[in-house]
Write an enzyme that holds these catalytic residues in place. Structure first.
Site, mmCIF file in Angstrom:
data_model
loop_
_atom_site.group_PDB
_atom_site.id
_atom_site.type_symbol
_atom_site.label_atom_id
_atom_site.label_comp_id
_atom_site.label_asym_id
_atom_site.label_seq_id
_atom_site.Cartn_x
_atom_site.Cartn_y
_atom_site.Cartn_z
ATOM 1 N N GLU A 1 -25.920 -39.609 32.625
ATOM 2 C CA GLU A 1 -26.895 -39.465 33.704
ATOM 3 C C GLU A 1 -27.987 -38.455 33.377
ATOM 4 O O GLU A 1 -28.724 -38.025 34.252
ATOM 5 C CB GLU A 1 -26.177 -39.113 35.002
ATOM 6 C CG GLU A 1 -25.230 -40.241 35.419
ATOM 7 C CD GLU A 1 -24.545 -40.004 36.753
ATOM 8 O OE1 GLU A 1 -24.751 -38.928 37.348
ATOM 9 O OE2 GLU A 1 -23.824 -40.904 37.204
ATOM 10 N N LYS B 1 -23.806 -46.791 47.439
ATOM 11 C CA LYS B 1 -24.045 -47.468 46.161
ATOM 12 C C LYS B 1 -24.099 -48.966 46.431
ATOM 13 O O LYS B 1 -23.082 -49.567 46.792
ATOM 14 C CB LYS B 1 -22.935 -47.154 45.160
ATOM 15 C CG LYS B 1 -22.926 -45.709 44.669
ATOM 16 C CD LYS B 1 -21.726 -45.454 43.764
ATOM 17 C CE LYS B 1 -21.795 -44.075 43.134
ATOM 18 N NZ LYS B 1 -20.574 -43.770 42.342
ATOM 19 N N ASP C 1 -17.152 -41.272 48.183
ATOM 20 C CA ASP C 1 -17.676 -42.306 47.283
ATOM 21 C C ASP C 1 -16.569 -43.313 47.007
ATOM 22 O O ASP C 1 -16.499 -44.368 47.635
ATOM 23 C CB ASP C 1 -18.185 -41.662 45.992
ATOM 24 C CG ASP C 1 -18.593 -42.693 44.937
ATOM 25 O OD1 ASP C 1 -18.803 -43.871 45.300
ATOM 26 O OD2 ASP C 1 -18.698 -42.333 43.754
#
Length: 428
Positions: A205, A337, A312
């Site tokens: 990332e 997401k 998440d």
């Protein structure tokens, strides 16, 4: 509006060199929408299925030709002729065509590529930017970025178990100013790593991946870099963690190699609390394993009044699972997401459910990304006020930040940057 006349998907490569699905949707007016799907490294067990070919002779089995075929055949046949403005109807057709809870037949990478491309085509046909098409004409907030400056866990080859160490420029007056703050800290951190003899290679990332002795050492590096860049940690900049705890949870315990210790859920909650007490941490994602509801309850009771606790792997952007979490009183924020659920409509439903129950929403990328910047528009359209889209390097990450700069410029005086107000669910 205008009806869909053609849908065509292709196999492209993501930021890790793995195949993913890109889709073009053509309308009878002549406009086209294009979208590409991201892919995660640390994934929740309950995520919608990302369909891979499994043919080891191509891309080590990671090809997506089956998903592409599903778009070009079953999905295209079902959707051609439908008006592109009928987003919910189109998504529902794909959900029913798939017929499973987890998009297991068509693949969430197939349905999402089409869903996002349809929205882009419809926005183009309406003469509107995507964020306005999806978000309407009301006031809009630019999101506070979570910038992943130190990578660990599944995103890097080092000793850190906690996956992401992030900075949040809450003291900035605009998104442009926040981006500058983050970039300056990122470059200060690079110089700091150089001076200490740490490699400055980056993880998936875009953050640095130094081989440190402890998580506290990583956080201390962030404090030093923040100050070296001329900002105050705890005032101008707050920190955020993504523990990705499911990756180091085994046999009922949390195993931290960097610390040389294993913890029960109660002990791990205390460990996280100790980090919060020592460093300006405002947000912790996946602080417990996705199936450790008892641990989540403990963590929420201990820290939920002062720290954003983001689900998440826990919620996987699924409205049904989020509703269960709200009922049980665990976490206080949802990570969003789009590929965890597989359609835009279901994504927007999850964000709406979170808002109605005073849970914050954080729009998020995946570790395997493309140049597609849809999530930048989504963050503004939903007014979720936070976005997590990587570090200040790699063009797949910068594509989102640069799109947000453009949106702020377009909105001009109508653009709000919330700063600390993004954490509205705390202290309730």
């Amino acid at each position: 509006m205008s009806a869909i006349v053609d849908i065509f998907a292709r196999e492209i490569l993501d930021s890790r060199g793995n195949p993913t699905v890109e889709c073009d949707v053509l309308l009878e007016s002549g406009v086209m929408g294009r979208a590409a799907v991201p892919s995660g490294a640390s994934t929740g067990q309950k995520e919608a299925l990302e369909l891979r070919d499994g043919d080891k002779s191509r891309y080590s089995g990671k090809g997506v030709l089956k998903a592409v075929e599903h778009v070009n055949n079953q999905i295209a046949q079902a959707l051609i002729g439908i008006d592109a403005s009928e987003q919910s109807y189109i998504d529902q057709i794909m959900i029913e065509l798939d017929g499973t809870e987890n998009k297991g037949n068509l693949g969430a990478n197939a349905t999402l590529a089409v869903s996002m491309a349809v929205a882009r085509a419809a926005a183009e046909d309406a003469g509107l930017p995507l964020y306005r098409y999806l978000g309407g004409a009301g006031p809009m907030s630019l999101p506070v970025p979570m910038m992943n400056v130190i990578n660990g866990g599944e995103h890097a080859n080092n000793s850190l178990n906690i996956q992401e160490f992030m900075i949040m420029p809450v003291g900035a007056k605009s998104f442009r100013e926040a981006l500058r703050c983050g970039a300056e800290i990122f470059h200060a951190l690079k110089k700091l790593c150089d001076s200490k003899g740490f490699p400055t290679t980056v993880g998936d990332e875009g953050g640095f991946a130094p081989n440190l002795n402890s998580h506290k050492e990583a956080l201390q590096l962030m404090v030093e870099a923040t100050e070296a860049a001329g900002y105050k940690a705890g005032e101008d900049v707050l920190f955020a963690l993504d523990c990705a705890s499911s990756e180091f949870y085994k046999d009922g315990k949390y195993h931290l190699e960097a610390e040389g210790r294993s913890y029960t859920n109660a002990e791990f909650a205390e460990y996280l609390e100790s980090l919060v007490n020592e460093f300006p941490i405002i947000s912790i994602e996946d602080g417990m394993d996705e199936n450790d509801w008892e641990g989540w309850k403990l963590l929420t009771e201990k820290l939920g009044g002062k720290v954003q606790l983001v689900g998440d792997d826990l919620f996987v952007t699924n409205p049904k699972i989020l509703a269960e979490g709200i009922e049980k009183g665990v976490a206080n924020a949802l990570l969003v997401k789009v590929n965890q659920i597989g359609t835009l409509s279901e994504t927007l439903k999850a964000v709406d459910l979170a808002k109605r129950n005073r849970y914050a929403s954080v729009m998020s990328h995946r570790s395997g990304e493309t140049e597609d910047s849809t999530i930048a528009d989504l963050a503004v359209a939903t007014n979720c006020m936070q976005i997590k889209t990587g570090s200040l390097s790699r063009s797949d990450r910068m594509a989102k930040y640069n799109q947000l700069l453009r949106i702020e410029e377009e909105l001009a005086e109508a653009a709000d940057y919330p700063g600390k107000a993004a954490f509205y669910q705390l202290g309730k």
